[in-house]
Motif scaffolding. Structure first.
Motif, PDB file in Angstrom:
ATOM      1  N   TYR B 270      34.197  39.064  15.676  1.00  0.00           N
ATOM      2  CA  TYR B 270      33.479  38.378  17.088  1.00  0.00           C
ATOM      3  C   TYR B 270      33.938  37.472  17.936  1.00  0.00           C
ATOM      4  N   ALA B 271      33.551  36.996  18.331  1.00  0.00           N
ATOM      5  CA  ALA B 271      34.491  36.154  19.420  1.00  0.00           C
ATOM      6  C   ALA B 271      36.305  36.385  19.852  1.00  0.00           C
ATOM      7  N   ARG B 272      36.109  37.191  18.771  1.00  0.00           N
ATOM      8  CA  ARG B 272      38.100  36.870  18.786  1.00  0.00           C
ATOM      9  C   ARG B 272      38.217  37.921  20.268  1.00  0.00           C
ATOM     10  N   SER B 273      37.357  39.591  19.269  1.00  0.00           N
ATOM     11  CA  SER B 273      37.428  40.817  20.137  1.00  0.00           C
ATOM     12  C   SER B 273      36.651  40.641  21.408  1.00  0.00           C
ATOM     13  N   GLU B 274      35.419  39.908  21.782  1.00  0.00           N
ATOM     14  CA  GLU B 274      35.054  39.414  22.731  1.00  0.00           C
ATOM     15  C   GLU B 274      35.981  38.329  23.689  1.00  0.00           C
ATOM     16  N   LYS B 275      36.915  37.926  23.776  1.00  0.00           N
ATOM     17  CA  LYS B 275      37.760  36.513  24.094  1.00  0.00           C
ATOM     18  C   LYS B 275      39.021  38.047  24.304  1.00  0.00           C
TER      19      LYS B 275
END
Lengths: 245, 277
Positions: B270-275
Protein backbone atom coordinates in the motif's frame (compact mmCIF):
# COMPACT_ATOMS: atom_id res chain seq x y z
CA UNK A 1 18.21 19.99 -10.65
CA UNK A 2 19.78 21.70 -7.68
CA UNK A 3 18.48 24.60 -5.59
CA UNK A 4 18.22 25.79 -2.00
CA UNK A 5 15.59 27.82 -0.16
CA UNK A 6 16.53 29.94 2.86
CA UNK A 7 14.55 29.89 6.10
CA UNK A 8 11.57 32.26 5.96
CA UNK A 9 11.92 32.71 2.20
CA UNK A 10 9.02 32.90 -0.24
CA UNK A 11 10.14 30.67 -3.09
CA UNK A 12 8.10 30.41 -6.29
CA UNK A 13 8.62 27.41 -8.52
CA UNK A 14 7.15 28.15 -11.94
CA UNK A 15 6.91 26.27 -15.18
CA UNK A 16 4.54 25.11 -17.90
CA UNK A 17 2.31 22.02 -17.63
CA UNK A 18 4.36 18.84 -17.44
CA UNK A 19 7.56 20.68 -16.50
CA UNK A 20 7.97 18.64 -13.29
CA UNK A 21 6.64 21.02 -10.62
CA UNK A 22 4.26 18.60 -8.93
CA UNK A 23 6.79 15.78 -9.20
CA UNK A 24 9.36 17.96 -7.44
CA UNK A 25 6.92 18.99 -4.72
CA UNK A 26 5.82 15.36 -4.24
CA UNK A 27 9.45 14.35 -3.69
CA UNK A 28 10.02 17.24 -1.29
CA UNK A 29 6.94 16.29 0.74
CA UNK A 30 7.98 12.60 0.93
CA UNK A 31 4.99 11.33 -1.05
CA UNK A 32 7.07 10.27 -4.06
CA UNK A 33 10.39 8.42 -4.13
CA UNK A 34 13.30 10.20 -5.76
CA UNK A 35 15.44 8.22 -8.18
CA UNK A 36 18.74 9.82 -7.17
CA UNK A 37 20.30 12.77 -5.38
CA UNK A 38 19.93 14.29 -1.93
CA UNK A 39 17.11 16.38 -0.49
CA UNK A 40 17.13 18.05 2.92
CA UNK A 41 14.15 19.89 4.39
CA UNK A 42 14.56 21.92 7.60
CA UNK A 43 17.90 20.17 8.04
CA UNK A 44 16.50 16.63 7.74
CA UNK A 45 17.17 14.11 4.98
CA UNK A 46 13.88 13.16 3.28
CA UNK A 47 14.79 9.46 2.99
CA UNK A 48 16.46 8.78 6.32
CA UNK A 49 14.55 11.26 8.49
CA UNK A 50 11.20 11.33 6.72
CA UNK A 51 9.24 11.51 9.99
CA UNK A 52 11.09 14.66 11.09
CA UNK A 53 10.60 16.14 7.63
CA UNK A 54 6.84 15.47 7.81
CA UNK A 55 6.65 17.06 11.26
CA UNK A 56 8.16 20.24 9.86
CA UNK A 57 6.14 20.67 6.70
CA UNK A 58 2.61 21.65 5.78
CA UNK A 59 1.18 20.73 2.39
CA UNK A 60 -1.63 22.17 0.31
CA UNK A 61 -1.85 19.66 -2.53
CA UNK A 62 -2.94 20.53 -6.05
CA UNK A 63 -5.99 18.30 -5.63
CA UNK A 64 -8.14 19.05 -2.55
CA UNK A 65 -7.51 16.49 0.19
CA UNK A 66 -10.20 17.21 2.78
CA UNK A 67 -12.58 14.38 3.62
CA UNK A 68 -15.87 15.54 2.09
CA UNK A 69 -17.95 13.33 4.40
CA UNK A 70 -16.69 15.10 7.51
CA UNK A 71 -17.10 18.65 8.72
CA UNK A 72 -14.22 21.09 8.36
CA UNK A 73 -13.60 20.93 12.12
CA UNK A 74 -13.53 17.12 12.08
CA UNK A 75 -10.93 17.24 9.32
CA UNK A 76 -8.84 19.68 11.34
CA UNK A 77 -9.24 17.61 14.54
CA UNK A 78 -8.00 14.43 12.86
CA UNK A 79 -5.05 16.34 11.40
CA UNK A 80 -4.15 17.75 14.82
CA UNK A 81 -4.25 14.25 16.31
CA UNK A 82 -2.16 12.74 13.50
CA UNK A 83 0.50 15.36 14.27
CA UNK A 84 0.34 14.49 17.99
CA UNK A 85 -0.83 17.96 19.00
CA UNK A 86 -3.80 16.74 21.04
CA UNK A 87 -5.30 13.47 22.17
CA UNK A 88 -8.34 12.49 20.10
CA UNK A 89 -11.80 13.19 21.54
CA UNK A 90 -15.03 12.29 19.71
CA UNK A 91 -16.50 15.81 19.71
CA UNK A 92 -15.24 19.40 19.38
CA UNK A 93 -16.62 20.27 22.82
CA UNK A 94 -14.65 17.42 24.39
CA UNK A 95 -11.35 18.62 22.90
CA UNK A 96 -9.05 20.73 25.14
CA UNK A 97 -9.89 24.43 25.37
CA UNK A 98 -6.49 25.18 23.83
CA UNK A 99 -7.49 23.29 20.66
CA UNK A 100 -10.92 24.90 20.48
CA UNK A 101 -9.45 28.39 20.83
CA UNK A 102 -6.83 27.74 18.20
CA UNK A 103 -9.29 26.35 15.65
CA UNK A 104 -11.71 29.20 16.23
CA UNK A 105 -8.91 31.76 15.96
CA UNK A 106 -7.67 30.34 12.66
CA UNK A 107 -11.24 30.06 11.35
CA UNK A 108 -11.84 33.70 12.32
CA UNK A 109 -8.78 34.84 10.42
CA UNK A 110 -10.12 33.32 7.21
CA UNK A 111 -13.65 34.49 8.12
CA UNK A 112 -15.00 30.96 8.20
CA UNK A 113 -16.07 30.37 11.80
CA UNK A 114 -19.71 29.88 10.83
CA UNK A 115 -18.81 27.12 8.37
CA UNK A 116 -16.54 25.27 10.79
CA UNK A 117 -19.11 22.56 11.46
CA UNK A 118 -20.47 22.33 7.92
CA UNK A 119 -19.85 19.16 5.94
CA UNK A 120 -16.96 19.84 3.54
CA UNK A 121 -18.97 18.39 0.65
CA UNK A 122 -21.42 21.28 1.06
CA UNK A 123 -18.76 24.01 0.99
CA UNK A 124 -17.67 25.87 -2.15
CA UNK A 125 -14.20 25.18 -3.57
CA UNK A 126 -12.84 28.43 -2.14
CA UNK A 127 -14.25 27.82 1.33
CA UNK A 128 -12.88 24.28 1.41
CA UNK A 129 -9.49 25.55 0.25
CA UNK A 130 -9.35 28.03 3.12
CA UNK A 131 -10.04 25.24 5.59
CA UNK A 132 -7.34 23.20 3.92
CA UNK A 133 -4.91 26.01 4.63
CA UNK A 134 -6.13 26.25 8.23
CA UNK A 135 -5.61 22.49 8.61
CA UNK A 136 -2.11 22.57 7.17
CA UNK A 137 -1.13 25.33 9.60
CA UNK A 138 -2.46 23.65 12.76
CA UNK A 139 0.94 22.19 13.58
CA UNK A 140 2.79 25.46 12.78
CA UNK A 141 5.00 24.01 10.02
CA UNK A 142 8.39 25.54 9.29
CA UNK A 143 7.94 25.00 5.57
CA UNK A 144 4.62 25.32 3.76
CA UNK A 145 4.32 23.68 0.34
CA UNK A 146 1.61 25.17 -1.84
CA UNK A 147 0.98 23.25 -5.04
CA UNK A 148 -1.24 25.51 -7.14
CA UNK A 149 -3.25 26.50 -4.06
CA UNK A 150 -5.62 28.87 -5.85
CA UNK A 151 -6.47 26.64 -8.79
CA UNK A 152 -10.20 26.83 -9.47
CA UNK A 153 -10.82 29.73 -7.09
CA UNK A 154 -12.52 32.99 -8.06
CA UNK A 155 -10.68 36.31 -7.83
CA UNK A 156 -12.07 37.24 -4.40
CA UNK A 157 -11.28 33.83 -2.91
CA UNK A 158 -7.73 34.04 -4.34
CA UNK A 159 -7.25 37.50 -2.88
CA UNK A 160 -8.49 36.43 0.56
CA UNK A 161 -6.35 33.31 0.56
CA UNK A 162 -3.20 35.26 -0.27
CA UNK A 163 -4.04 37.87 2.32
CA UNK A 164 -4.12 35.05 4.87
CA UNK A 165 -0.96 33.38 3.60
CA UNK A 166 0.91 36.71 3.67
CA UNK A 167 -0.14 37.11 7.27
CA UNK A 168 1.12 33.61 8.10
CA UNK A 169 4.50 34.44 6.57
CA UNK A 170 4.69 37.77 8.35
CA UNK A 171 3.59 36.50 11.79
CA UNK A 172 5.22 33.08 11.85
CA UNK A 173 8.19 33.48 9.50
CA UNK A 174 7.06 30.36 7.63
CA UNK A 175 9.08 29.35 4.59
CA UNK A 176 6.74 29.12 1.60
CA UNK A 177 7.38 26.95 -1.45
CA UNK A 178 4.84 27.76 -4.15
CA UNK A 179 3.97 26.34 -7.53
CA UNK A 180 1.35 28.19 -9.51
CA UNK A 181 0.08 28.98 -12.97
CA UNK A 182 -1.04 32.45 -11.82
CA UNK A 183 2.29 34.19 -12.34
CA UNK A 184 1.15 37.40 -10.61
CA UNK A 185 1.00 35.38 -7.35
CA UNK A 186 4.78 35.05 -7.53
CA UNK A 187 5.41 38.81 -7.89
CA UNK A 188 6.06 39.18 -4.18
CA UNK A 189 8.30 36.09 -3.97
CA UNK A 190 11.90 36.44 -2.77
CA UNK A 191 13.08 34.02 -5.43
CA UNK A 192 11.48 32.77 -8.62
CA UNK A 193 12.70 29.56 -10.15
CA UNK A 194 11.71 28.62 -13.69
CA UNK A 195 11.62 24.92 -14.50
CA UNK A 196 11.21 23.62 -18.01
CA UNK A 197 11.47 20.03 -19.31
CA UNK A 198 12.61 18.78 -15.90
CA UNK A 199 15.55 21.19 -15.46
CA UNK A 200 15.96 24.57 -13.82
CA UNK A 201 16.19 27.23 -16.50
CA UNK A 202 16.46 30.34 -14.37
CA UNK A 203 16.51 31.07 -10.64
CA UNK A 204 16.67 34.66 -9.29
CA UNK A 205 14.61 37.40 -7.58
CA UNK A 206 11.60 38.51 -9.68
CA UNK A 207 12.94 42.03 -10.17
CA UNK A 208 16.19 40.68 -11.57
CA UNK A 209 14.26 38.35 -13.87
CA UNK A 210 12.13 41.19 -15.20
CA UNK A 211 15.18 43.42 -15.67
CA UNK A 212 17.25 40.79 -17.46
CA UNK A 213 14.37 39.95 -19.81
CA UNK A 214 13.31 43.56 -20.29
CA UNK A 215 9.76 42.90 -19.12
CA UNK A 216 7.38 45.06 -17.07
CA UNK A 217 5.70 42.23 -15.22
CA UNK A 218 6.80 38.82 -14.07
CA UNK A 219 4.16 37.25 -16.29
CA UNK A 220 5.62 38.99 -19.37
CA UNK A 221 9.10 37.87 -18.35
CA UNK A 222 7.89 34.31 -17.82
CA UNK A 223 6.09 34.06 -21.17
CA UNK A 224 8.97 35.71 -23.01
CA UNK A 225 11.49 33.37 -21.42
CA UNK A 226 9.50 30.20 -22.17
CA UNK A 227 9.04 31.27 -25.81
CA UNK A 228 12.77 31.83 -26.20
CA UNK A 229 13.60 28.62 -24.34
CA UNK A 230 11.07 26.73 -26.44
CA UNK A 231 12.52 28.19 -29.67
CA UNK A 232 16.04 27.26 -28.53
CA UNK A 233 14.82 23.77 -27.74
CA UNK A 234 13.17 23.42 -31.17
CA UNK A 235 16.36 24.75 -32.81
CA UNK A 236 18.40 22.19 -30.90
CA UNK A 237 16.02 19.40 -31.94
CA UNK A 238 16.17 20.55 -35.56
CA UNK A 239 19.98 20.68 -35.41
CA UNK A 240 20.00 17.18 -33.92
CA UNK A 241 17.83 15.85 -36.74
CA UNK A 242 20.02 17.47 -39.37
CA UNK A 243 23.17 16.09 -37.76
CA UNK A 244 21.63 12.63 -37.59
CA UNK A 245 20.59 12.85 -41.24
CA UNK B 1 -10.75 39.27 6.53
CA UNK B 2 -10.32 40.14 10.21
CA UNK B 3 -7.30 41.94 11.64
CA UNK B 4 -6.46 39.23 14.19
CA UNK B 5 -2.74 38.60 14.57
CA UNK B 6 -1.81 34.96 14.26
CA UNK B 7 -0.07 33.32 17.17
CA UNK B 8 1.73 30.05 16.83
CA UNK B 9 -0.19 28.72 19.83
CA UNK B 10 1.09 27.20 23.08
CA UNK B 11 0.68 23.62 21.88
CA UNK B 12 2.25 20.92 24.01
CA UNK B 13 2.57 18.00 21.60
CA UNK B 14 2.40 14.41 22.78
CA UNK B 15 6.05 13.54 23.25
CA UNK B 16 5.99 9.74 23.68
CA UNK B 17 6.31 7.99 20.31
CA UNK B 18 4.06 5.12 21.39
CA UNK B 19 1.37 7.50 22.66
CA UNK B 20 1.48 9.45 19.40
CA UNK B 21 1.09 6.30 17.32
CA UNK B 22 -1.78 5.11 19.51
CA UNK B 23 -3.43 8.53 19.21
CA UNK B 24 -3.06 8.32 15.42
CA UNK B 25 -4.64 4.82 15.39
CA UNK B 26 -7.59 6.16 17.40
CA UNK B 27 -7.97 9.24 15.16
CA UNK B 28 -7.91 7.19 11.93
CA UNK B 29 -10.38 4.65 13.37
CA UNK B 30 -12.62 7.44 14.69
CA UNK B 31 -12.76 8.99 11.23
CA UNK B 32 -14.23 5.79 9.75
CA UNK B 33 -16.64 5.35 12.64
CA UNK B 34 -17.83 8.97 12.27
CA UNK B 35 -18.37 8.46 8.53
CA UNK B 36 -20.34 5.24 9.18
CA UNK B 37 -22.52 6.93 11.80
CA UNK B 38 -23.25 9.77 9.38
CA UNK B 39 -24.35 7.33 6.70
CA UNK B 40 -27.71 5.70 7.57
CA UNK B 41 -27.54 3.65 4.35
CA UNK B 42 -24.29 2.00 5.48
CA UNK B 43 -25.78 1.18 8.86
CA UNK B 44 -28.91 -0.29 7.26
CA UNK B 45 -26.76 -2.38 4.91
CA UNK B 46 -24.78 -3.68 7.89
CA UNK B 47 -28.01 -4.86 9.45
CA UNK B 48 -29.56 -6.24 6.26
CA UNK B 49 -26.51 -8.35 5.41
CA UNK B 50 -27.08 -10.75 8.37
CA UNK B 51 -30.69 -11.16 7.29
CA UNK B 52 -29.54 -12.35 3.87
CA UNK B 53 -26.65 -14.48 5.08
CA UNK B 54 -27.99 -15.93 8.30
CA UNK B 55 -31.72 -15.76 7.70
CA UNK B 56 -31.92 -16.96 4.13
CA UNK B 57 -28.84 -19.10 3.44
CA UNK B 58 -28.46 -20.38 7.01
CA UNK B 59 -32.18 -20.79 7.55
CA UNK B 60 -32.55 -22.90 4.42
CA UNK B 61 -29.58 -25.09 5.33
CA UNK B 62 -30.92 -25.59 8.84
CA UNK B 63 -34.35 -26.64 7.59
CA UNK B 64 -33.24 -28.88 4.74
CA UNK B 65 -29.74 -30.22 5.30
CA UNK B 66 -28.89 -30.25 9.00
CA UNK B 67 -30.87 -33.35 9.94
CA UNK B 68 -28.01 -35.88 9.98
CA UNK B 69 -25.58 -33.88 12.13
CA UNK B 70 -24.69 -35.05 15.65
CA UNK B 71 -24.60 -31.46 16.99
CA UNK B 72 -26.93 -28.46 17.03
CA UNK B 73 -26.56 -26.82 13.61
CA UNK B 74 -28.15 -23.56 14.77
CA UNK B 75 -25.41 -22.77 17.31
CA UNK B 76 -22.76 -23.99 14.88
CA UNK B 77 -24.06 -21.62 12.21
CA UNK B 78 -24.57 -18.65 14.57
CA UNK B 79 -20.93 -18.73 15.71
CA UNK B 80 -19.73 -19.15 12.13
CA UNK B 81 -21.87 -16.23 10.97
CA UNK B 82 -20.68 -13.95 13.77
CA UNK B 83 -17.03 -14.59 12.87
CA UNK B 84 -17.86 -14.35 9.17
CA UNK B 85 -19.49 -10.94 9.67
CA UNK B 86 -16.49 -9.64 11.62
CA UNK B 87 -14.15 -10.86 8.93
CA UNK B 88 -16.22 -9.99 5.87
CA UNK B 89 -17.47 -6.55 6.88
CA UNK B 90 -13.99 -5.45 7.99
CA UNK B 91 -12.57 -6.66 4.68
CA UNK B 92 -15.29 -4.81 2.75
CA UNK B 93 -14.71 -1.66 4.80
CA UNK B 94 -11.06 -1.62 3.75
CA UNK B 95 -12.17 -0.81 0.19
CA UNK B 96 -12.55 2.79 1.38
CA UNK B 97 -8.75 2.98 1.18
CA UNK B 98 -9.21 3.12 -2.59
CA UNK B 99 -11.77 5.92 -2.12
CA UNK B 100 -9.25 7.78 0.03
CA UNK B 101 -6.73 7.45 -2.76
CA UNK B 102 -9.25 8.71 -5.35
CA UNK B 103 -10.29 11.66 -3.14
CA UNK B 104 -6.62 12.39 -2.37
CA UNK B 105 -7.27 12.00 1.38
CA UNK B 106 -4.52 9.38 1.43
CA UNK B 107 -2.09 12.25 0.72
CA UNK B 108 -3.14 13.85 4.01
CA UNK B 109 -2.62 10.55 5.84
CA UNK B 110 0.67 9.64 4.23
CA UNK B 111 2.27 13.06 4.66
CA UNK B 112 1.57 12.97 8.41
CA UNK B 113 4.42 11.98 10.76
CA UNK B 114 3.00 8.62 11.84
CA UNK B 115 3.85 5.03 11.02
CA UNK B 116 2.09 3.47 8.02
CA UNK B 117 1.15 0.59 10.32
CA UNK B 118 -0.73 3.00 12.59
CA UNK B 119 -2.70 4.27 9.60
CA UNK B 120 -3.52 0.74 8.42
CA UNK B 121 -4.39 -0.58 11.90
CA UNK B 122 -6.54 2.50 12.55
CA UNK B 123 -8.29 1.92 9.24
CA UNK B 124 -8.94 -1.74 10.10
CA UNK B 125 -10.33 -0.87 13.53
CA UNK B 126 -12.52 1.83 11.98
CA UNK B 127 -13.84 -0.63 9.39
CA UNK B 128 -14.56 -3.14 12.15
CA UNK B 129 -17.22 -0.83 13.58
CA UNK B 130 -19.51 -1.78 10.72
CA UNK B 131 -18.65 -5.43 11.42
CA UNK B 132 -19.74 -5.10 15.05
CA UNK B 133 -23.05 -3.57 13.90
CA UNK B 134 -23.52 -6.55 11.56
CA UNK B 135 -22.86 -8.93 14.46
CA UNK B 136 -25.69 -7.27 16.37
CA UNK B 137 -27.85 -7.97 13.31
CA UNK B 138 -26.76 -11.63 13.35
CA UNK B 139 -27.71 -11.94 17.02
CA UNK B 140 -31.12 -10.41 16.35
CA UNK B 141 -31.77 -12.73 13.38
CA UNK B 142 -30.53 -15.65 15.53
CA UNK B 143 -32.96 -14.67 18.27
CA UNK B 144 -35.82 -14.67 15.76
CA UNK B 145 -34.72 -18.13 14.58
CA UNK B 146 -34.55 -19.37 18.18
CA UNK B 147 -30.74 -19.59 18.33
CA UNK B 148 -29.04 -17.91 21.28
CA UNK B 149 -25.70 -17.93 23.07
CA UNK B 150 -25.01 -17.64 26.80
CA UNK B 151 -23.62 -14.28 27.99
CA UNK B 152 -20.20 -15.83 28.78
CA UNK B 153 -20.04 -17.26 25.26
CA UNK B 154 -20.82 -13.84 23.79
CA UNK B 155 -18.21 -12.20 25.99
CA UNK B 156 -15.63 -14.76 24.83
CA UNK B 157 -16.39 -13.98 21.19
CA UNK B 158 -16.36 -10.24 21.91
CA UNK B 159 -12.88 -10.60 23.41
CA UNK B 160 -11.70 -12.30 20.21
CA UNK B 161 -13.42 -9.79 17.90
CA UNK B 162 -10.49 -7.32 17.57
CA UNK B 163 -8.17 -10.16 16.50
CA UNK B 164 -10.70 -11.45 13.96
CA UNK B 165 -11.21 -7.94 12.51
CA UNK B 166 -7.47 -7.35 12.37
CA UNK B 167 -7.05 -10.66 10.55
CA UNK B 168 -9.71 -9.81 7.95
CA UNK B 169 -8.42 -6.27 7.48
CA UNK B 170 -4.82 -7.45 7.13
CA UNK B 171 -5.84 -9.90 4.41
CA UNK B 172 -7.70 -7.10 2.61
CA UNK B 173 -4.56 -4.93 2.72
CA UNK B 174 -2.83 -7.32 0.32
CA UNK B 175 -5.56 -6.52 -2.23
CA UNK B 176 -5.64 -2.79 -1.44
CA UNK B 177 -1.91 -2.63 -1.91
CA UNK B 178 -2.13 -3.67 -5.56
CA UNK B 179 -5.56 -2.51 -6.71
CA UNK B 180 -6.33 1.15 -7.32
CA UNK B 181 -9.78 0.93 -8.90
CA UNK B 182 -12.83 0.99 -6.67
CA UNK B 183 -14.81 -1.36 -8.92
CA UNK B 184 -11.96 -3.85 -9.07
CA UNK B 185 -11.35 -3.62 -5.31
CA UNK B 186 -15.01 -4.43 -4.59
CA UNK B 187 -14.84 -7.45 -6.92
CA UNK B 188 -11.57 -8.63 -5.39
CA UNK B 189 -12.95 -8.35 -1.86
CA UNK B 190 -15.98 -10.42 -2.87
CA UNK B 191 -13.62 -12.99 -4.35
CA UNK B 192 -11.76 -13.14 -1.04
CA UNK B 193 -14.74 -13.25 1.27
CA UNK B 194 -17.24 -15.47 -0.54
CA UNK B 195 -15.02 -18.54 -1.03
CA UNK B 196 -13.84 -18.22 2.57
CA UNK B 197 -17.43 -18.37 3.75
CA UNK B 198 -17.81 -21.82 2.19
CA UNK B 199 -14.27 -23.13 2.63
CA UNK B 200 -13.71 -22.02 6.23
CA UNK B 201 -16.61 -23.89 7.80
CA UNK B 202 -18.80 -20.87 8.47
CA UNK B 203 -22.06 -22.64 7.67
CA UNK B 204 -20.89 -25.91 6.13
CA UNK B 205 -18.83 -28.27 8.32
CA UNK B 206 -15.40 -28.97 6.80
CA UNK B 207 -14.30 -31.77 9.09
CA UNK B 208 -14.48 -34.29 6.24
CA UNK B 209 -13.01 -32.05 3.52
CA UNK B 210 -10.18 -33.62 1.53
CA UNK B 211 -7.92 -32.90 -1.43
CA UNK B 212 -7.83 -29.38 -2.82
CA UNK B 213 -10.72 -28.20 -0.65
CA UNK B 214 -8.88 -29.32 2.48
CA UNK B 215 -5.65 -27.59 1.40
CA UNK B 216 -7.52 -24.36 0.58
CA UNK B 217 -9.32 -24.38 3.90
CA UNK B 218 -6.02 -24.75 5.78
CA UNK B 219 -4.39 -21.70 4.17
CA UNK B 220 -7.34 -19.36 4.76
CA UNK B 221 -7.09 -17.24 7.93
CA UNK B 222 -10.85 -17.34 8.47
CA UNK B 223 -10.75 -21.14 8.98
CA UNK B 224 -8.70 -20.60 12.13
CA UNK B 225 -10.79 -17.60 13.21
CA UNK B 226 -14.02 -19.61 12.94
CA UNK B 227 -12.47 -22.62 14.68
CA UNK B 228 -11.09 -20.52 17.55
CA UNK B 229 -14.49 -18.87 17.95
CA UNK B 230 -16.17 -22.27 18.16
CA UNK B 231 -13.51 -23.50 20.60
CA UNK B 232 -14.47 -20.66 22.95
CA UNK B 233 -18.22 -21.20 22.58
CA UNK B 234 -18.10 -25.01 22.83
CA UNK B 235 -15.53 -25.10 25.66
CA UNK B 236 -16.65 -27.78 28.15
CA UNK B 237 -19.44 -28.97 25.86
CA UNK B 238 -19.79 -32.63 24.77
CA UNK B 239 -20.02 -31.37 21.17
CA UNK B 240 -16.54 -29.80 21.34
CA UNK B 241 -14.78 -32.67 19.51
CA UNK B 242 -17.44 -32.90 16.81
CA UNK B 243 -17.33 -29.18 16.04
CA UNK B 244 -13.80 -27.91 16.74
CA UNK B 245 -11.07 -28.99 14.30
CA UNK B 246 -7.83 -27.74 15.86
CA UNK B 247 -6.30 -27.18 19.27
CA UNK B 248 -7.25 -23.55 20.16
CA UNK B 249 -3.55 -22.69 20.58
CA UNK B 250 -2.84 -23.89 17.04
CA UNK B 251 -5.64 -21.66 15.73
CA UNK B 252 -4.41 -18.70 17.75
CA UNK B 253 -0.83 -19.06 16.51
CA UNK B 254 -2.05 -19.52 12.91
CA UNK B 255 -4.24 -16.39 13.12
CA UNK B 256 -1.46 -14.26 14.60
CA UNK B 257 1.12 -15.54 12.09
CA UNK B 258 -1.12 -15.01 9.04
CA UNK B 259 -2.30 -11.61 10.32
CA UNK B 260 1.22 -10.29 10.95
CA UNK B 261 2.37 -11.61 7.58
CA UNK B 262 -0.55 -10.05 5.69
CA UNK B 263 -0.20 -6.79 7.62
CA UNK B 264 3.50 -6.43 6.80
CA UNK B 265 3.13 -7.36 3.13
CA UNK B 266 -0.12 -5.39 2.68
CA UNK B 267 1.17 -2.22 4.36
CA UNK B 268 4.37 -2.38 2.33
CA UNK B 269 2.42 -2.77 -0.94
CA UNK B 270 0.00 0.00 0.00
CA UNK B 271 2.71 2.49 1.01
CA UNK B 272 4.70 1.64 -2.12
CA UNK B 273 1.73 2.03 -4.45
CA UNK B 274 0.79 5.39 -2.90
CA UNK B 275 4.37 6.60 -3.19
CA UNK B 276 4.58 5.65 -6.84
CA UNK B 277 1.14 6.69 -8.08
Amino acid sequence: MSFSVAEGEFFAFLGPNGAGKTTTISILTTTLSKTSGTVRIAGYDIEEQDRQVRENIGVIAQRPSLDKSLSAEENIRIHACLYGLYGYRPTFRMMPAEYRDRVEQLADVVGMRESLFTKVGKLSGGMARKFEVVRSLMHTPHVLFLDEPTQGLDAVARHDLWDYLDRVRRDWGTTVFLTTHYIDEAESADTVCLINRGRIALCCPPEEMKRSLGADTLEDAYVDFLRRDGADHLDALELGRETAA
Amino acid sequence: MSSITLTAGAVRPITSRAARELNAVVAVAARDITITLKSPATLVMSLVMPLLMMGMIGGNLMQNMAGGLDFNFGTFMLVGMLINMLFMMTTMGMVTLVDDSDDNYSAELLVSPVSRYSIVIGKILGSSFMAIVSCLGVLVVGLVMGITLAPWQLLGLLALAPLMCLSGGALAMIVMGVIKSNKLANMAVMMITMPQMFLSGVIIPIGNSSGVLMVLSRILPMTYCVDLGRAVVYAGSPDFDSVVLFNPMVSLVAIITLTVLCLIVGTYLYARSEKNR
